[in-house]
Design an enzyme around this catalytic site. Structure first.
Site, PDB file in Angstrom:
ATOM      1  N   TYR A 149       0.854  -1.193   0.000  1.00 41.44           N
ATOM      2  CA  TYR A 149       0.000   0.000   0.000  1.00 41.44           C
ATOM      3  C   TYR A 149       0.888   1.240   0.000  1.00 41.44           C
ATOM      4  CZ  TYR A 149      -3.469  -3.265   2.040  1.00 41.44           C
ATOM      5  OH  TYR A 149      -4.316  -4.331   2.300  1.00 41.44           O
ATOM      6  N   HIS A 157      -6.533   1.455  -1.127  1.00 39.43           N
ATOM      7  CA  HIS A 157      -6.461   0.031  -1.454  1.00 39.43           C
ATOM      8  C   HIS A 157      -5.025  -0.324  -1.835  1.00 39.43           C
ATOM      9  CE1 HIS A 157     -10.847  -0.629  -1.527  1.00 39.43           C
ATOM     10  NE2 HIS A 157     -10.932   0.578  -2.092  1.00 39.43           N
ATOM     11  N   LYS A 195      -5.143  -5.172  -8.776  1.00 35.98           N
ATOM     12  CA  LYS A 195      -3.770  -5.005  -8.307  1.00 35.98           C
ATOM     13  C   LYS A 195      -2.806  -5.326  -9.447  1.00 35.98           C
ATOM     14  CE  LYS A 195      -5.199  -6.541  -3.741  1.00 35.98           C
ATOM     15  NZ  LYS A 195      -5.788  -5.237  -3.456  1.00 35.98           N
TER      16      LYS A 195
END
Length: 245
Positions: A149, A157, A195
């Protein structure tokens, strides 16, 4: 990939209270209190008071353990977190065994290697990201080693799903990405949870793992892997062409 902030005010809060500043405050507080943790199994237990409880939460080290004890609160640190506070930040002493005496870095290094064979590689990856002021958490729920992060998880997120691989050995650190099907599945999983896959190749450069001083000779190579989207590429190309025209 741009950070995905949690709420309109999250970005402003992050810039007003940067992670580098929080970690320095935690380091100073632990040094003043001569903090000591007890290493048991594959984690370390640290008893703290309210000030350090807040700083550990803000700096994202460890996880709070719910107990009935009112005067102190307990945090469970991973081996990477504990060794980072002890070896890199020099703000935590760690006890192992029944003698309840702090161990030096070499003794802790041997203990942690005995519990986790690839600890040197994983610790180098963890410290590499932490030194860049990334918050690093376990990535087991996503099938990776860590998630990273850019600030506190309550504000943003995670941006990266991190895999740690060996850049020297024939076998990688966790036997991942050796087959195309594994690469494909990992990238699809990362895409489904928004991601980017970050692969950290750790090169020992013939330094071995005898002591923590070997870490200084290790090198880290970063590689990001993303799923190719033909539709996105066409849209990008059209935007470029329209800009030219």
């Amino acid at each position: 990939m741009e950070p995905r902030w949690k709420g309109k005010a999250a970005k402003a809060k992050a810039f007003a209270d940067p992670m580098s500043k929080i970690v320095l405050e935690l380091q100073s507080s632990l040094v003043r209190s001569e903090a000591q943790a007890l290493l048991a199994g594959c984690s370390a237990l640290l008893a703290v008071e309210s000030e350090q409880n807040d700083l550990l939460n803000r700096a994202c080290f460890g996880r709070l353990i719910v107990t009935t004890e009112k005067e102190k609160q307990w945090f469970q640190l991973s081996m990477e977190e504990a060794f980072y506070l002890c070896h890199s930040l020099k703000c935590l002493k760690i006890n192992v065994g029944e003698d309840n005496c702090p161990k030096n870095d070499e003794e802790l290094w041997e203990y942690m290697k005995s519990k986790k064979e690839k600890f040197p590689l994983f610790y180098k990856a963890y410290s590499h990201l932490r030194n860049k002021n990334w918050v690093v958490r376990s990535g087991s729920q996503y099938g990776v080693d860590f998630v990273a992060y850019c600030h506190h998880p309550s504000l943003v997120h995670s941006q990266y799903a991190v895999l740690v691989l060996s850049g020297d050995d024939v076998d990688d650190a966790n036997h991942r990405l050796r087959e195309w099907s594994d690469i494909h599945c990992t990238i699809r999983l990362c895409g489904s949870v928004a991601k980017t896959l970050l692969v950290l190749y750790i090169n020992k450069n013939d330094q071995g793992t005898v002591s923590p001083s070997c870490l200084e000779g290790y090198a880290v190579q970063e590689r990001t892997i993303m799923r190719w989207s033909p539709q996105q590429c066409r849209e990008d190309q059209a935007a470029v062409e329209n800009g030219i025209k």
